[in-house]
Design a protein around this motif. Structure first.
Motif, mmCIF file in Angstrom:
data_model
loop_
_atom_site.group_PDB
_atom_site.id
_atom_site.type_symbol
_atom_site.label_atom_id
_atom_site.label_comp_id
_atom_site.label_asym_id
_atom_site.label_seq_id
_atom_site.Cartn_x
_atom_site.Cartn_y
_atom_site.Cartn_z
ATOM 1 N N SER A 64 0.867 -1.227 -0.158
ATOM 2 C CA SER A 64 -0.091 0.042 0.114
ATOM 3 C C SER A 64 0.859 1.281 0.032
ATOM 4 O O SER A 64 1.673 1.469 0.825
ATOM 5 C CB SER A 64 -0.777 -0.032 1.160
ATOM 6 O OG SER A 64 -1.371 1.350 1.530
ATOM 7 N N ASP A 66 -0.009 4.361 0.538
ATOM 8 C CA ASP A 66 -0.556 5.079 1.657
ATOM 9 C C ASP A 66 0.051 4.605 2.967
ATOM 10 O O ASP A 66 0.765 5.522 3.882
ATOM 11 C CB ASP A 66 -2.234 5.098 1.813
ATOM 12 C CG ASP A 66 -2.901 5.904 0.671
ATOM 13 O OD1 ASP A 66 -2.288 6.705 0.212
ATOM 14 O OD2 ASP A 66 -4.077 5.468 0.437
ATOM 15 N N LYS A 67 0.193 3.290 2.987
ATOM 16 C CA LYS A 67 0.697 2.841 4.355
ATOM 17 C C LYS A 67 2.256 3.191 4.522
ATOM 18 O O LYS A 67 3.028 3.376 5.489
ATOM 19 C CB LYS A 67 0.290 1.438 4.677
ATOM 20 C CG LYS A 67 -1.012 0.999 5.134
ATOM 21 C CD LYS A 67 -1.193 -0.424 5.209
ATOM 22 C CE LYS A 67 -2.732 -0.712 5.751
ATOM 23 N NZ LYS A 67 -2.871 -2.083 5.844
#
Length: 128
Positions: A64, A66-67
């Motif tokens: 991810s 975003d992560k």
């Protein structure tokens, strides 16, 4: 334990000088921490950000974006500009691209018995 071994591996005397023999392979990164958003991955990335010599080109990788960005934001200042690479262990094409982009792929993705083999398979042809 992994971190004492990593401490030995990141001593400046153990890394080649920039432009040294191991950098002859044209790769975008020297070291990629795959699974950087997990507990062990974040610890590994933080340790490397604090102790690795200047000039080593690191990247963070995981499933991810975003992560990965959130994890990078928590790391020491030396890691704030490290590139992010999105790759899922279930995607052989993404893993092959990840392996081809780096000299060292340090995986912290577990469980290793389940997710380790695809990473090894991706790295094998990338050594050529």
């Amino acid at each position: 334990m992994f971190l004492p071994y990593l401490a030995q591996a990141t001593r400046p005397a153990r890394w080649p000088e920039p432009g040294g023999m191991l950098t002859a392979i044209n790769r975008e990164h020297d070291v990629v921490v795959y699974g950087a958003t997990g507990f062990v991955g974040a610890l590994t990335a933080a340790y490397l950000a604090r102790h690795a010599p200047e000039g080593v080109r690191f990247a963070l990788a995981g499933r991810s974006a975003d992560k990965l960005a959130a994890t990078r934001a928590t790391l020491p200042a030396a890691a704030r500009e490290w590139p992010l690479v999105v790759a899922d262990s279930g995607d052989p094409v993404a893993l092959a691209a990840l392996a081809a982009s780096t000299r060292v792929l340090a995986t912290t993705v577990g469980p290793y018995a389940r997710y380790g083999l695809p990473v090894v398979e991706a790295c094998s042809p990338a050594t050529a």
